[in-house]
Design an enzyme around this catalytic site. Structure first.
Site, mmCIF file in Angstrom:
data_model
loop_
_atom_site.group_PDB
_atom_site.id
_atom_site.type_symbol
_atom_site.label_atom_id
_atom_site.label_comp_id
_atom_site.label_asym_id
_atom_site.label_seq_id
_atom_site.Cartn_x
_atom_site.Cartn_y
_atom_site.Cartn_z
ATOM 1 N N THR A 162 19.377 6.105 53.305
ATOM 2 C CA THR A 162 20.104 6.929 54.283
ATOM 3 C C THR A 162 19.161 7.248 55.434
ATOM 4 O OG1 THR A 162 19.505 9.037 53.252
ATOM 5 C CG2 THR A 162 21.496 7.958 52.411
ATOM 6 N N ALA A 166 16.317 7.821 46.253
ATOM 7 C CA ALA A 166 16.405 8.601 47.496
ATOM 8 C C ALA A 166 16.327 10.054 47.060
ATOM 9 C CB ALA A 166 17.719 8.331 48.212
ATOM 10 N N VAL A 222 8.250 13.428 49.146
ATOM 11 C CA VAL A 222 7.102 13.739 48.283
ATOM 12 C C VAL A 222 6.103 12.577 48.227
ATOM 13 C CG1 VAL A 222 6.445 14.309 45.898
ATOM 14 C CG2 VAL A 222 8.406 15.425 46.942
ATOM 15 N N PHE A 242 5.300 5.927 49.815
ATOM 16 C CA PHE A 242 3.832 5.816 49.842
ATOM 17 C C PHE A 242 3.319 5.195 48.535
ATOM 18 C CE2 PHE A 242 -0.265 7.867 48.824
ATOM 19 C CZ PHE A 242 -1.030 7.493 49.937
ATOM 20 N N LYS A 251 15.426 -0.731 47.479
ATOM 21 C CA LYS A 251 15.922 0.639 47.706
ATOM 22 C C LYS A 251 17.439 0.466 47.738
ATOM 23 C CE LYS A 251 15.381 4.935 49.994
ATOM 24 N NZ LYS A 251 14.423 6.024 49.841
HETATM 25 N N1 LIG Z 1 -1.079 10.778 49.925
HETATM 26 C C1 LIG Z 1 -0.616 10.720 51.172
HETATM 27 N N2 LIG Z 1 -1.473 10.737 52.214
HETATM 28 C C2 LIG Z 1 -1.017 10.699 53.478
HETATM 29 N N3 LIG Z 1 0.277 10.645 53.825
HETATM 30 C C3 LIG Z 1 1.179 10.621 52.822
HETATM 31 C C4 LIG Z 1 0.783 10.653 51.466
HETATM 32 N N4 LIG Z 1 1.903 10.618 50.711
HETATM 33 C C5 LIG Z 1 2.939 10.562 51.560
HETATM 34 N N5 LIG Z 1 2.525 10.567 52.827
HETATM 35 C C6 LIG Z 1 3.381 10.560 54.034
HETATM 36 O O1 LIG Z 1 4.322 11.620 53.888
HETATM 37 C C7 LIG Z 1 5.589 11.221 54.378
HETATM 38 C C8 LIG Z 1 6.650 11.330 53.274
HETATM 39 O O2 LIG Z 1 6.336 10.422 52.229
HETATM 40 P P1 LIG Z 1 7.357 9.295 51.734
HETATM 41 O O3 LIG Z 1 8.081 8.697 52.883
HETATM 42 O O4 LIG Z 1 6.602 8.368 50.857
HETATM 43 O O5 LIG Z 1 8.381 10.191 50.898
HETATM 44 P P2 LIG Z 1 9.607 9.707 49.997
HETATM 45 O O6 LIG Z 1 9.494 10.398 48.695
HETATM 46 O O7 LIG Z 1 9.626 8.234 49.962
HETATM 47 O O8 LIG Z 1 10.894 10.269 50.761
HETATM 48 P P3 LIG Z 1 12.438 9.749 50.720
HETATM 49 O O9 LIG Z 1 13.142 10.581 49.705
HETATM 50 O O10 LIG Z 1 12.918 10.013 52.106
HETATM 51 O O11 LIG Z 1 12.443 8.298 50.399
HETATM 52 C C9 LIG Z 1 5.417 9.808 54.924
HETATM 53 O O12 LIG Z 1 5.116 9.883 56.300
HETATM 54 C C10 LIG Z 1 4.203 9.300 54.153
HETATM 55 O O13 LIG Z 1 3.512 8.263 54.805
HETATM 56 C C1 LIG Z 2 17.275 11.385 54.085
HETATM 57 C C2 LIG Z 2 16.094 11.561 53.138
HETATM 58 N N1 LIG Z 2 14.908 11.024 53.752
HETATM 59 C C3 LIG Z 2 16.318 11.009 51.739
HETATM 60 N N2 LIG Z 2 16.074 9.609 51.646
HETATM 61 C C4 LIG Z 2 17.615 11.447 51.090
HETATM 62 C C5 LIG Z 2 17.360 12.734 50.382
HETATM 63 C C6 LIG Z 2 18.551 13.289 49.679
HETATM 64 C C7 LIG Z 2 18.257 14.644 49.059
HETATM 65 C C8 LIG Z 2 19.482 15.336 48.588
HETATM 66 C C9 LIG Z 2 19.186 16.653 47.902
HETATM 67 O O1 LIG Z 2 18.384 16.710 46.959
HETATM 68 O O2 LIG Z 2 19.735 17.675 48.309
HETATM 69 MG MG LIG Z 3 11.049 6.879 50.652
#
Ligand SMILES: Nc1ncnc2c1ncn2[C@@H]1O[C@H](COP(=O)(O)OP(=O)(O)OP(=O)(O)O)[C@@H](O)[C@H]1O
Ligand SMILES: C[C@H](N)[C@H](N)CCCCCC(=O)O
Ligand SMILES: [Mg+2]
EC number: 6.3.3.3
Length: 217
Positions: free
Chosen positions: A41, A110, A13, A17, A37
């Protein structure tokens, strides 16, 4: 406030970022900021989230990401599938040591807030035990009202302090984007900070500042 947990309504989500832009903004403001962090994973060669953040914070990657699993799973599922374990007590000591070293520590979860780190121990419990207020990152698009309210309601039921809701990725394509923030505000009493979908990673300065303000800078 010396630290915050960046959690979300789901994985992918925008926690990393938001963490990136918050770390950037705090560094710009002259704050010595660390990133943690606790468990990453989906780590094949290097931890992707941790590596991005240490490019700003200039930390050792092992400090930023002390525990890794290779499969794309929740931490608890990583334990079950990969047959290795880690200590929650050690993780907490690691965090406490970081609090001594940095003026502010950004902790990233995560996935979402109810994702299990261990059996019966999720990110809401971690926030409670580590005395961390939270920032909730939510999608801008259809479905976010339900996910955001459930996250808010669970956080409240755990007695957590919610410093902000960040609604991320506005593109103007989905008609629900016009009303999502307003309705989430009506349901939670919190006015979401709206972030656009951008090319690249770095938000404009006013939005970076708005993120820093959410955590008191
Ligand atoms: N506002 C935005 N504009 C452009 N790209 C974005 C934006 N927000 C997120 N992204 C992109 O979307 C993808 C998913 O976002 P991000 O990695 O921040 O998710 P996360 O919540 O950290 O996931 P995880 O649970 O895996 O840690 C990444 O490639 C990130 O760069
Ligand atoms: C691998 C991924 N990018 C995340 N960091 C881990 C997300 C776990 C989600 C588990 C769930 O809600 O079912
Ligand atoms: Mg992340």
């Amino acid at each position: 406030m010396r630290a915050v947990l960046i959690t979300a309504t789901d994985t992918g989500v925008g926690k990393t970022f938001v963490a990136y832009n918050l770390a950037y903004a705090l560094k710009e403001a002259g704050v010595k900021v660390g990133y943690l962090k606790p468990v990453e994973t989906d780590v094949k060669d290097f931890p992707a989230d941790g590596s991005l953040l240490v490019s700003i914070t200039e930390q050792d990657i092992k400090e930023a990401v002390p525990v890794v699993f290779s499969l794309p799973l929740s931490p608890y599922a990583g334990i079950l599938e990969e047959g290795k374990d880690f200590s929650l007590e050690d993780l907490k000591h690691h965090f406490e040591n970081m609090l001594k070293k940095y003026e502010f520590v950004i902790v990233e979860g995560a996935g979402g807030i109810a994702v299990p780190i261990k059996r019966d121990y999720d990110y809401a419990r971690l926030a409670k035990d580590w005395n961390l207020p939270i920032l909730v990152v939510a999608r801008a698009t259809l479905g976010t009202i339900n996910h955001t309210f459930l996250t808010y309601f669970y956080a409240k039921s755990m007695g957590l302090t919610i410093k902000g809701i960040v609604m991320n990725g506005f593109e103007g394509k989905d008609v629900s984007e016009r009303t999502n923030a307003r309705i989430v505000q009506e349901l939670t009493g919190i006015k979401p900070l709206e972030l656009p979908k951008i090319d690249g990673l770095l938000l404009p300065e006013d939005l970076r500042r708005a993120l820093a303000e959410l955590v008191g800078f």
